[in-house]
Design a protein around this motif. Structure first.
Motif, PDB file in Angstrom:
ATOM      1  N   ASP A  73       0.912  -1.248  -0.063  1.00  0.00           N
ATOM      2  CA  ASP A  73      -0.013  -0.167  -0.043  1.00  0.00           C
ATOM      3  C   ASP A  73       0.736   1.203  -0.126  1.00  0.00           C
ATOM      4  N   ALA A  74       2.029   1.282  -0.293  1.00  0.00           N
ATOM      5  CA  ALA A  74       3.017   2.355  -0.445  1.00  0.00           C
ATOM      6  C   ALA A  74       3.397   2.494  -1.973  1.00  0.00           C
ATOM      7  N   LEU A  75       3.240   3.286  -2.548  1.00  0.00           N
ATOM      8  CA  LEU A  75       3.593   3.901  -3.896  1.00  0.00           C
ATOM      9  C   LEU A  75       4.665   4.986  -3.979  1.00  0.00           C
ATOM     10  N   GLY A  78      12.541  10.438  -4.788  1.00  0.00           N
ATOM     11  CA  GLY A  78      10.990  10.307  -5.005  1.00  0.00           C
ATOM     12  C   GLY A  78      10.316  10.622  -3.686  1.00  0.00           C
ATOM     13  N   HIS A  79       8.982  10.194  -3.963  1.00  0.00           N
ATOM     14  CA  HIS A  79       8.030  10.562  -2.767  1.00  0.00           C
ATOM     15  C   HIS A  79       7.069   9.327  -2.467  1.00  0.00           C
ATOM     16  N   ARG A  80       6.919   9.226  -1.177  1.00  0.00           N
ATOM     17  CA  ARG A  80       6.077   7.987  -0.814  1.00  0.00           C
ATOM     18  C   ARG A  80       4.854   8.406  -0.545  1.00  0.00           C
ATOM     19  N   HIS A  81       3.778   7.625  -1.002  1.00  0.00           N
ATOM     20  CA  HIS A  81       2.408   7.625  -0.765  1.00  0.00           C
ATOM     21  C   HIS A  81       1.571   6.682  -0.238  1.00  0.00           C
ATOM     22  N   ASP A  82       0.985   6.768   0.861  1.00  0.00           N
ATOM     23  CA  ASP A  82       0.315   5.658   1.761  1.00  0.00           C
ATOM     24  C   ASP A  82      -1.149   5.552   1.178  1.00  0.00           C
ATOM     25  N   ILE A  83      -1.216   4.724   0.201  1.00  0.00           N
ATOM     26  CA  ILE A  83      -2.735   4.613  -0.505  1.00  0.00           C
ATOM     27  C   ILE A  83      -3.756   3.760   0.417  1.00  0.00           C
ATOM     28  N   GLY A  84      -3.295   3.520   1.497  1.00  0.00           N
ATOM     29  CA  GLY A  84      -3.824   2.896   2.647  1.00  0.00           C
ATOM     30  C   GLY A  84      -5.088   3.594   3.143  1.00  0.00           C
ATOM     31  N   ASN A  85      -5.113   4.737   2.994  1.00  0.00           N
ATOM     32  CA  ASN A  85      -6.243   5.498   3.454  1.00  0.00           C
ATOM     33  C   ASN A  85      -6.732   6.510   2.284  1.00  0.00           C
ATOM     34  N   PRO A  86      -7.949   7.088   2.221  1.00  0.00           N
ATOM     35  CA  PRO A  86      -8.534   7.743   1.039  1.00  0.00           C
ATOM     36  C   PRO A  86      -7.667   8.958   0.544  1.00  0.00           C
ATOM     37  N   ASN A  87      -7.095   9.677   1.744  1.00  0.00           N
ATOM     38  CA  ASN A  87      -6.411  10.967   1.246  1.00  0.00           C
ATOM     39  C   ASN A  87      -5.251  10.852   0.713  1.00  0.00           C
ATOM     40  N   GLY A  88      -4.398   9.626   1.222  1.00  0.00           N
ATOM     41  CA  GLY A  88      -3.212   9.452   0.708  1.00  0.00           C
ATOM     42  C   GLY A  88      -3.277   8.764  -0.831  1.00  0.00           C
ATOM     43  N   TYR A  89      -4.338   8.180  -1.144  1.00  0.00           N
ATOM     44  CA  TYR A  89      -4.668   7.499  -2.295  1.00  0.00           C
ATOM     45  C   TYR A  89      -4.870   8.900  -3.356  1.00  0.00           C
ATOM     46  N   LEU A  90      -5.585   9.840  -3.029  1.00  0.00           N
ATOM     47  CA  LEU A  90      -6.110  11.045  -3.853  1.00  0.00           C
ATOM     48  C   LEU A  90      -4.511  11.625  -3.983  1.00  0.00           C
ATOM     49  N   LYS A  91      -3.794  11.734  -3.050  1.00  0.00           N
ATOM     50  CA  LYS A  91      -2.345  12.398  -3.346  1.00  0.00           C
ATOM     51  C   LYS A  91      -1.614  11.507  -4.192  1.00  0.00           C
TER      52      LYS A  91
END
Ligand code: UTP
Length: 249
Positions: free
Chosen positions: A108-110, A227-240
């Motif tokens: 869940d980390a992009l 690079g930049h890590r995004h936590d897609i495990g929550n809706p806000n992180g996914y949108l970012k």
């Protein structure tokens, strides 16, 4: 080198979506997030990708049956969700004790704007194949959400030797604001420590706790990867993540 992607978590922070569709299957363009993570691993040199999943998440397997990647995928079930360390341990038999470091990418980390795993591989190679943990600086008030590291020596900007690591410390106890950022390149000795690792924060078997014990035996480096890590495990992180992937891929 083999990669390991833990993707068996319940995804409660993204419920109710995750009651039906796993967070790893969230679309980034026309492909699910997990496909991008597998690409990252293969680009970094993985010749086999082990994915930890659960019988409740058949869509992951289905995706790769329909859309095979450039390296073989091996599936391992985690039947009870006892935490990240427990998930990683389920794949122990696929990694020999003397093998290359194990590349672990959280499902869940992009990462946008670069291949974090490739950069970590380079750093490891340049340091005798030592373990490297990808990290990022986070605001002080948020340290209690992450594994947090203490550096023993600054070797170069963004690169340091680990003196300690602690899972989800209280703000006042945190040894720094250097947080684990979804990518690990670990000596396979970590499996030995995971085998008898007792439950830690949240009653879960924590990968961080096993790494902490491994520090007595092995050198581990921390590295702020590009690079930049995004936590897609929550809706806000996914949108970012969507915004960032759209801007710079
Ligand atoms: P998270 O803590 O972000 O995942 O774990 P989670 O448990 O799915 O999240 P919430 O708290 O319920 O929202 C980081 C990674 O480790 C995997 C997850 O799938 C995620 O990729 N994981 C976590 C497992 O594979 N098994 C576990 O028991 C826990």
């Amino acid at each position: 080198m083999k990669a390991l992607i833990p993707a068996a978590g319940h995804g409660t922070r993204f419920a109710p979506w995750t009651k039906l569709i796993p967070k790893e299957m969230l679309p980034i363009g026309a492909r699910p997030a997990i496909a991008l993570i597998v690409d990252e691993a293969i680009e970094a040199g993985a010749d086999e990708v082990v994915i930890i999943t659960s019988p409740e998440k058949p869509l992951l397997k289905k995706w790769f049956e329909l859309n095979p990647p450039k390296a073989p995928v091996v599936w391992v079930d985690q039947l009870e969700q006892y935490g990240l360390g427990h998930a990683v341990l389920q794949a122990a038999e696929h990694f020999g004790a003397e093998s290359d470091p194990v590349l672990i990418l959280l499902g869940d980390a992009l990462v946008s704007g670069g291949n974090a795993s490739s950069a970590m591989m380079e750093i490891s190679k340049a340091n005798g194949g030592a373990s490297v943990i990808g990290c990022e600086e986070v605001p002080r008030e948020r340290v209690s959400r992450y594994g947090i590291m203490r550096s023993s020596s600054e070797i170069a900007e963004a690169f340091f030797k680990l003196a300690d690591i602690v899972e989800k410390p209280a703000v006042e106890d945190a040894p720094s604001n250097l947080a684990v950022a979804g990518r690990y390149l670990l000596d396979p000795a970590v499996f030995r420590y995971l085998k008898d690792q007792t439950a830690g924060v949240g009653g879960e078997i924590q990968l961080t706790d096993a790494i902490r014990r491994m520090l007595a035996e092995k050198t581990v480096f921390g590295y702020i990867y590009p690079g930049h890590r995004h936590d897609i495990g929550n809706p806000n992180g996914y949108l970012k993540a969507l915004e960032a992937m759209n801007e710079n891929g």
